[in-house]
Design a protein around this motif. Sequence first.
Motif, short mmCIF file in Angstrom:
data_model
loop_
_atom_site.label_atom_id
_atom_site.label_comp_id
_atom_site.label_asym_id
_atom_site.label_seq_id
_atom_site.Cartn_x
_atom_site.Cartn_y
_atom_site.Cartn_z
N VAL A 17 7.45 8.97 2.45
CA VAL A 17 6.93 7.64 2.11
C VAL A 17 8.08 6.68 1.82
O VAL A 17 8.07 5.53 2.27
CB VAL A 17 5.93 7.73 0.94
CG1 VAL A 17 5.57 6.35 0.41
CG2 VAL A 17 4.67 8.48 1.37
N TYR B 83 9.61 5.66 5.05
CA TYR B 83 8.70 4.77 5.78
C TYR B 83 8.75 3.35 5.20
O TYR B 83 8.79 2.37 5.95
CB TYR B 83 7.28 5.33 5.75
CG TYR B 83 6.40 4.78 6.84
CD1 TYR B 83 6.44 5.31 8.12
CD2 TYR B 83 5.53 3.71 6.59
CE1 TYR B 83 5.64 4.81 9.13
CE2 TYR B 83 4.73 3.20 7.60
CZ TYR B 83 4.79 3.76 8.87
OH TYR B 83 4.00 3.25 9.86
N ILE B 84 8.77 3.27 3.87
CA ILE B 84 8.89 1.96 3.22
C ILE B 84 10.20 1.30 3.63
O ILE B 84 10.23 0.10 3.96
CB ILE B 84 8.78 2.09 1.69
CG1 ILE B 84 7.36 2.47 1.28
CG2 ILE B 84 9.20 0.78 1.00
CD1 ILE B 84 7.23 2.90 -0.18
N LYS C 226 0.84 -1.21 0.00
CA LYS C 226 0.00 0.00 0.00
C LYS C 226 0.87 1.26 0.00
O LYS C 226 0.56 2.22 -0.70
CB LYS C 226 -0.94 0.00 1.21
CG LYS C 226 -2.07 -0.98 1.07
CD LYS C 226 -2.99 -0.94 2.27
CE LYS C 226 -4.09 -1.96 2.13
NZ LYS C 226 -5.03 -1.93 3.26
N TRP C 227 1.94 1.25 0.77
CA TRP C 227 2.84 2.41 0.80
C TRP C 227 3.55 2.57 -0.55
O TRP C 227 3.76 3.69 -1.02
CB TRP C 227 3.84 2.29 1.95
CG TRP C 227 3.22 2.69 3.25
CD1 TRP C 227 2.60 1.87 4.15
CD2 TRP C 227 3.13 4.00 3.80
NE1 TRP C 227 2.15 2.60 5.22
CE2 TRP C 227 2.46 3.91 5.04
CE3 TRP C 227 3.57 5.24 3.37
CZ2 TRP C 227 2.21 5.02 5.84
CZ3 TRP C 227 3.32 6.36 4.16
CH2 TRP C 227 2.65 6.24 5.37
#
Length: 117
Positions: free
Chosen positions: A85, A88-89, A30-31
Amino acid sequence: MTGPVSMSAPGGNGGGFTFQGDQIDAVIKKWKDLLDDLDNDYTDAELMAAVKAPGKEFASGDFAKLAGPSVKAFMDQNQKMRDYVTNYIDALEAAKNSMTNKEADTEAALKKTGEQA
């Protein structure tokens, strides 16, 4: 990782969570999908930034001049979101790899213990 992973606060007191390995893969996907959308938005913004006034009259020129800062602000914000993002991934993938390695180490230790018994 096929089994559930449990995590809790130090000492096992309070809060915690359990998830399956495929669940973290779904979250990572999703990310990554979000990052793809942000990349597409940035590409569209680059096209908007390159647009020139359609005519040489003052109205066209003024519109192009006024739109430029908005597009630039959007591109700057989009870049910050893409950086966030991406980081975060990376963190999710590092956590997954860490848990996978710990699980493999635990399985090896249990197997070794079983062989010694």
